[in-house]
Design a protein around this motif. Structure first.
Motif, PDB file in Angstrom:
ATOM      1  N   ALA A  54       0.816  -1.214   0.000  1.00 56.18           N
ATOM      2  CA  ALA A  54       0.000   0.000   0.000  1.00 56.18           C
ATOM      3  C   ALA A  54       0.846   1.260   0.000  1.00 56.18           C
ATOM      4  N   ASN A  55       2.099   1.146   0.492  1.00 55.55           N
ATOM      5  CA  ASN A  55       2.955   2.321   0.599  1.00 55.55           C
ATOM      6  C   ASN A  55       4.065   2.347  -0.442  1.00 55.55           C
ATOM      7  N   SER A  56       3.910   1.574  -1.497  1.00 52.65           N
ATOM      8  CA  SER A  56       4.850   1.595  -2.623  1.00 52.65           C
ATOM      9  C   SER A  56       4.043   1.591  -3.911  1.00 52.65           C
ATOM     10  N   THR A  57       4.712   1.839  -5.019  1.00 52.25           N
ATOM     11  CA  THR A  57       3.990   1.921  -6.289  1.00 52.25           C
ATOM     12  C   THR A  57       4.449   0.905  -7.324  1.00 52.25           C
ATOM     13  N   LYS A  58       5.760   0.610  -7.355  1.00 53.22           N
ATOM     14  CA  LYS A  58       6.304  -0.271  -8.394  1.00 53.22           C
ATOM     15  C   LYS A  58       6.966  -1.517  -7.845  1.00 53.22           C
ATOM     16  N   LEU A  59       7.439  -1.466  -6.619  1.00 56.59           N
ATOM     17  CA  LEU A  59       8.210  -2.563  -6.051  1.00 56.59           C
ATOM     18  C   LEU A  59       7.417  -3.862  -5.994  1.00 56.59           C
ATOM     19  N   VAL A  60       8.085  -4.955  -6.333  1.00 56.18           N
ATOM     20  CA  VAL A  60       7.596  -6.262  -5.931  1.00 56.18           C
ATOM     21  C   VAL A  60       7.924  -6.421  -4.452  1.00 56.18           C
ATOM     22  N   ILE A  61       6.985  -6.954  -3.697  1.00 53.14           N
ATOM     23  CA  ILE A  61       7.182  -7.221  -2.274  1.00 53.14           C
ATOM     24  C   ILE A  61       7.206  -8.733  -2.088  1.00 53.14           C
ATOM     25  N   GLY A  62       8.272  -9.240  -1.466  1.00 52.60           N
ATOM     26  CA  GLY A  62       8.412 -10.686  -1.323  1.00 52.60           C
ATOM     27  C   GLY A  62       8.659 -11.093   0.114  1.00 52.60           C
ATOM     28  N   SER A  63       7.924 -12.096   0.575  1.00 50.39           N
ATOM     29  CA  SER A  63       8.184 -12.646   1.914  1.00 50.39           C
ATOM     30  C   SER A  63       9.377 -13.585   1.831  1.00 50.39           C
ATOM     31  N   SER A  64      10.318 -13.400   2.718  1.00 47.90           N
ATOM     32  CA  SER A  64      11.539 -14.220   2.703  1.00 47.90           C
ATOM     33  C   SER A  64      11.997 -14.475   4.146  1.00 47.90           C
ATOM     34  N   ILE A  65      11.247 -15.325   4.850  1.00 52.29           N
ATOM     35  CA  ILE A  65      10.129 -16.101   4.314  1.00 52.29           C
ATOM     36  C   ILE A  65       8.914 -16.011   5.241  1.00 52.29           C
ATOM     37  N   ALA A  66       7.750 -16.430   4.691  1.00 52.87           N
ATOM     38  CA  ALA A  66       6.582 -16.653   5.527  1.00 52.87           C
ATOM     39  C   ALA A  66       6.664 -18.075   6.088  1.00 52.87           C
ATOM     40  N   ASN A  67       6.524 -18.172   7.383  1.00 55.65           N
ATOM     41  CA  ASN A  67       6.656 -19.438   8.111  1.00 55.65           C
ATOM     42  C   ASN A  67       5.415 -20.314   7.858  1.00 55.65           C
ATOM     43  N   ILE A  68       5.613 -21.536   7.366  1.00 56.81           N
ATOM     44  CA  ILE A  68       4.457 -22.388   7.057  1.00 56.81           C
ATOM     45  C   ILE A  68       3.700 -22.821   8.311  1.00 56.81           C
ATOM     46  N   TYR A  69       4.303 -22.660   9.479  1.00 56.78           N
ATOM     47  CA  TYR A  69       3.618 -23.008  10.727  1.00 56.78           C
ATOM     48  C   TYR A  69       2.790 -21.844  11.261  1.00 56.78           C
ATOM     49  N   ALA A  70       2.846 -20.696  10.618  1.00 55.21           N
ATOM     50  CA  ALA A  70       2.133 -19.512  11.100  1.00 55.21           C
ATOM     51  C   ALA A  70       0.719 -19.408  10.559  1.00 55.21           C
ATOM     52  N   ARG A  71       0.430 -20.104   9.447  1.00 64.87           N
ATOM     53  CA  ARG A  71      -0.913 -20.057   8.850  1.00 64.87           C
ATOM     54  C   ARG A  71      -1.093 -21.318   8.015  1.00 64.87           C
ATOM     55  N   ASP A  72      -2.308 -21.778   7.893  1.00 62.95           N
ATOM     56  CA  ASP A  72      -2.509 -23.012   7.128  1.00 62.95           C
ATOM     57  C   ASP A  72      -2.380 -22.737   5.637  1.00 62.95           C
ATOM     58  N   ALA A  73      -2.315 -23.811   4.867  1.00 59.11           N
ATOM     59  CA  ALA A  73      -2.024 -23.692   3.442  1.00 59.11           C
ATOM     60  C   ALA A  73      -3.126 -22.960   2.693  1.00 59.11           C
ATOM     61  N   PHE A  74      -4.386 -23.184   3.063  1.00 56.99           N
ATOM     62  CA  PHE A  74      -5.482 -22.485   2.404  1.00 56.99           C
ATOM     63  C   PHE A  74      -5.355 -20.981   2.632  1.00 56.99           C
ATOM     64  N   THR A  75      -5.049 -20.585   3.870  1.00 54.46           N
ATOM     65  CA  THR A  75      -4.898 -19.172   4.184  1.00 54.46           C
ATOM     66  C   THR A  75      -3.744 -18.556   3.404  1.00 54.46           C
ATOM     67  N   ALA A  76      -2.645 -19.290   3.266  1.00 56.96           N
ATOM     68  CA  ALA A  76      -1.506 -18.782   2.507  1.00 56.96           C
ATOM     69  C   ALA A  76      -1.890 -18.536   1.055  1.00 56.96           C
ATOM     70  N   ARG A  77      -2.646 -19.453   0.482  1.00 52.66           N
ATOM     71  CA  ARG A  77      -3.059 -19.253  -0.910  1.00 52.66           C
ATOM     72  C   ARG A  77      -3.982 -18.056  -1.039  1.00 52.66           C
ATOM     73  N   ARG A  78      -4.909 -17.910  -0.103  1.00 49.06           N
ATOM     74  CA  ARG A  78      -5.818 -16.769  -0.168  1.00 49.06           C
ATOM     75  C   ARG A  78      -5.058 -15.463   0.056  1.00 49.06           C
ATOM     76  N   ALA A  79      -4.033 -15.491   0.898  1.00 52.63           N
ATOM     77  CA  ALA A  79      -3.211 -14.295   1.091  1.00 52.63           C
ATOM     78  C   ALA A  79      -2.504 -13.913  -0.204  1.00 52.63           C
ATOM     79  N   LEU A  80      -1.939 -14.897  -0.882  1.00 47.25           N
ATOM     80  CA  LEU A  80      -1.281 -14.655  -2.163  1.00 47.25           C
ATOM     81  C   LEU A  80      -2.255 -14.043  -3.165  1.00 47.25           C
ATOM     82  N   ALA A  81      -3.446 -14.624  -3.244  1.00 44.66           N
ATOM     83  CA  ALA A  81      -4.452 -14.123  -4.182  1.00 44.66           C
ATOM     84  C   ALA A  81      -4.907 -12.719  -3.806  1.00 44.66           C
ATOM     85  N   THR A  82      -5.142 -12.494  -2.525  1.00 48.05           N
ATOM     86  CA  THR A  82      -5.644 -11.193  -2.077  1.00 48.05           C
ATOM     87  C   THR A  82      -4.634 -10.085  -2.336  1.00 48.05           C
ATOM     88  N   MET A  83      -3.374 -10.313  -1.951  1.00 44.17           N
ATOM     89  CA  MET A  83      -2.355  -9.284  -2.149  1.00 44.17           C
ATOM     90  C   MET A  83      -2.214  -8.918  -3.629  1.00 44.17           C
TER      91      MET A  83
END
Length: 286
Positions: A54-83
């Motif tokens: 929300a505070n950038s215009t051109k940058l790709v933003i990448g998680s390095s890394i998102a912990n797979i134990y912090a959210r389930d796989a369905f939530t991770a996919r929905r996060a990817l889609a939402t962002m």
């Protein structure tokens, strides 16, 4: 997704909203393609991604890394889609199995064997929608088995605390058409003793984590070289230091070895954003 030739990796837990906005302005203004951030004990990964996008215009933003134990796989996919739906397709989901202290000690989960755990997580993401994911997924892969899984089941890898020798091996395992976004710590500092002292301080948190230690041993460092904070050869490999040209030469070695993208992590005294920003300015044309 175009990650650009160079990106920046930053330990964002140390920054408040104003600090994050200043970092984004600096990274984007100097022409870097991607800003990478971790998930540790502070900012939650997906919430932070939304702020950074929300505070950038051109940058790709990448998680390095998102912990797979912090959210389930369905939530991770929905996060990817939402962002990507809400921010113009600028989010890359880097996933990792993290480390036992962060999973069992901090979160209270059971730490499973890394390869089966990641494979099951990717299976879960695949069940959460259509065949194609809604953006790039990259794995924090160090060893050959995780790199092979990244090649088979993801868009590539985001190795951390590695050398050009590792980059060459990773590129060979991943094969063509995959992202190989390599993190490299840097310190533009002519005083080698000072640079090494900063490097040892930065690396101290990683020296007790088996995932990294085992990979360093695979790369040819001895247990003696890793003892007592690491000897000079090890520190110099992990943190490229010297003047700007020496650091650029070290970064180019990753590209020569097969990296498609290198993310620079400036190593400074705690809170020294002036030194950080000076390094980003000096290295932007690498």
């Amino acid at each position: 997704m175009d990650f650009g030739r160079l990106g920046v990796w930053c330990s964002t837990d140390r920054l408040d909203a104003a600090g994050l906005r200043a970092l984004l302005k600096r990274v984007e203004g100097k022409g870097y393609g991607t800003l990478w951030y971790p998930e540790s004990r502070g900012h939650e990964s997906v919430a932070l991604a939304g702020f950074l996008l929300a505070n950038s215009t051109k940058l790709v933003i990448g998680s390095s890394i998102a912990n797979i134990y912090a959210r389930d796989a369905f939530t991770a996919r929905r996060a990817l889609a939402t962002m990507n739906a809400l921010h113009g397709g600028r989010f890359a989901l880097g996933l990792g199995v993290s480390h036992i202290p962060m999973v069992e000690g901090l979160r209270g989960h059971h730490y499973d064997k890394p390869i089966p755990a990641m494979r099951a997580y990717l299976d879960g993401m695949a069940k959460g929608g259509g065949a194609a994911l809604e953006g790039p997924v990259l794995l924090a892969a160090l060893g050959p088995k995780m790199l092979a899984l990244a090649a088979a089941r993801s868009d590539g890898a985001v190795p951390y605390n590695v050398t050009p020798d590792h980059t060459k091996q990773a590129a060979e395992i991943l094969g063509p058409g995959k992202v190989l976004a390599v993190e490299q710590k840097v310190c533009i500092e002519p005083d080698k003793a000072r640079a090494r002292a900063l490097g040892r301080k930065e690396l101290a948190r990683y020296m007790t984590l088996p995932n990294y230690v085992n990979n360093w041993l695979r790369l040819g460092f001895s247990e003696a070289e890793l003892a007592d904070g690491g000897n000079d050869r090890f520190i110099d490999a992990m943190v490229i230091s010297g003047d700007a040209e020496a650091v650029k030469t070290g970064l180019r070695a990753h590209f020569a070895a097969g990296a498609t993208h290198v993310c620079i992590q400036p190593v400074t005294e705690d809170g020294d954003t002036g030194h950080r920003d000076a390094m980003l300015a000096a290295l932007a044309d690498t």
